[in-house]
Design an enzyme around this catalytic site. Sequence first.
Site, short mmCIF file in Angstrom:
data_model
loop_
_atom_site.label_atom_id
_atom_site.label_comp_id
_atom_site.label_asym_id
_atom_site.label_seq_id
_atom_site.Cartn_x
_atom_site.Cartn_y
_atom_site.Cartn_z
N TYR A 298 14.45 31.12 5.37
CA TYR A 298 13.26 31.80 5.87
C TYR A 298 13.31 31.93 7.39
CZ TYR A 298 10.94 31.29 1.34
OH TYR A 298 10.60 31.38 0.01
N ARG B 43 1.39 -10.60 7.56
CA ARG B 43 1.42 -9.43 6.67
C ARG B 43 2.75 -8.70 6.89
NH1 ARG B 43 -3.45 -9.18 9.38
NH2 ARG B 43 -2.78 -7.32 10.51
N HIS C 209 -5.70 -6.57 13.49
CA HIS C 209 -4.46 -5.81 13.41
C HIS C 209 -4.01 -5.43 14.82
CE1 HIS C 209 -1.47 -3.37 11.33
NE2 HIS C 209 -1.67 -2.42 12.20
N LYS D 15 0.84 -1.20 0.00
CA LYS D 15 0.00 0.00 0.00
C LYS D 15 0.88 1.25 0.00
CE LYS D 15 -0.39 0.07 5.05
NZ LYS D 15 -1.30 0.14 6.21
N CYS E 229 13.20 24.84 2.67
CA CYS E 229 12.28 25.54 1.76
C CYS E 229 11.45 24.52 0.97
CB CYS E 229 13.06 26.43 0.80
SG CYS E 229 14.25 27.53 1.59
N ASP F 50 11.53 23.89 -2.19
CA ASP F 50 12.28 23.22 -3.25
C ASP F 50 13.78 23.11 -2.98
OD1 ASP F 50 9.84 23.34 -4.95
OD2 ASP F 50 10.29 25.48 -4.92
N ARG G 176 -10.24 1.05 15.11
CA ARG G 176 -10.17 1.77 13.84
C ARG G 176 -11.23 1.22 12.89
NH1 ARG G 176 -4.39 1.72 10.85
NH2 ARG G 176 -4.95 -0.50 10.65
#
Length: 392
Positions: A286, A240, A184, A50, A336, A338, A150
Amino acid sequence: MNIAYPYAEFPALSTHKTWAEINTGALRYNFRQLRDSLCADGCTPIAVVKADAYGHGALPCVQALMEEGCGFFAVSCIEEAIAIRGVCPPEKGEILILGYTLPEEAALLAQYRLIQTVFSADYAAALAAAAAEADVCLRVHVKLDTGMNRLGFSTLPDALAQTVDDICSLAGDAHFTLCGLYTHFARADEADEAPIAVQYARYEAVCNALEGRGVNVGMRHVCNSAAACRTDRYHLDAVRLGIVLYGVMPSADCAPLVRVSLRPVMRLCTRIAHIHELAPGEPVGYGGCWQADTPRRIATLPVGYADGFVRAFRGARVSIATAAGAREADVVGNICMDQCMLDITGLDAAVGDEVTLFGDAPERLSALAERAGTIDYEPLCLITGRVPRLYI
């Protein structure tokens, strides 16, 4: 309606400034180690792929695992399952959807021969009605909630009888084929095994009650990576295998209990794009949160939080492959969108040098996760589609 996924239209270039190197040889090695160590006496390894195989790229990983003999995969959603069917035809492997699928997609579940998790009486009724309308029979695994709180049929004592009745009804529905029952573990990655025992006892109570009612539940599986690696007590018919397939420990507490050696599969890399001298008193990035106290040498890397190298990793230590060998440097200033910056004062680093952000050693990924107040899973899954995966 037009639907698009981010970065799907990006071209495949021959060179890269930032990339995730995926070692399918390490993935194969990990699968063999885990299969041979954990899956004796008919226990089936279920490869959890997943979230795009935890950020590693589901389709290449599935192909590599199939070549090692893996024939059972688990995903979160029907979109992931259908994509994997493109490389894993039904005769080659089963695909279990662990999460919620809209009842309206019952016909697709049947068309692609997928196994759907059913986790409540209400959901079972809605899915059965949709299957009847589509004139299909669906294969399902029932999920029990034994303490994760859950998804799943309740296993608390006051709900046990109703849960057994509901699963018996589901098993008798002409539009379902019950072929599995699972739960689980919520705390298998902790040193204390007691919470696992509590959850397993609840699971076993439902299994015994269903057996007493003549219901064949099919494949029984309860172990995630942590539980599977620490003890064979709960292996049952299948385990699993998720994070451990990718060479990462479920947690620091769990690491000493894992009985197999594993290799990291992903290495996140970039290159130095720019180097400049920084005068004393000058800030970096920044907010000016880091300031030079003496003359410093700063390198800029073309990777940032839009690539998955998030602001919380500020201060992380990375490895630079210089002409003289590997050198360590710290990320300085706020990361930042990028780009981010390194303090390379005193190092012989140069523009173009390769930088490993994590993947050269297991502890580097763990250090990033700890810095961000999270777990090792998250930095892997955060790597965005903007970062090309290179398979070796």
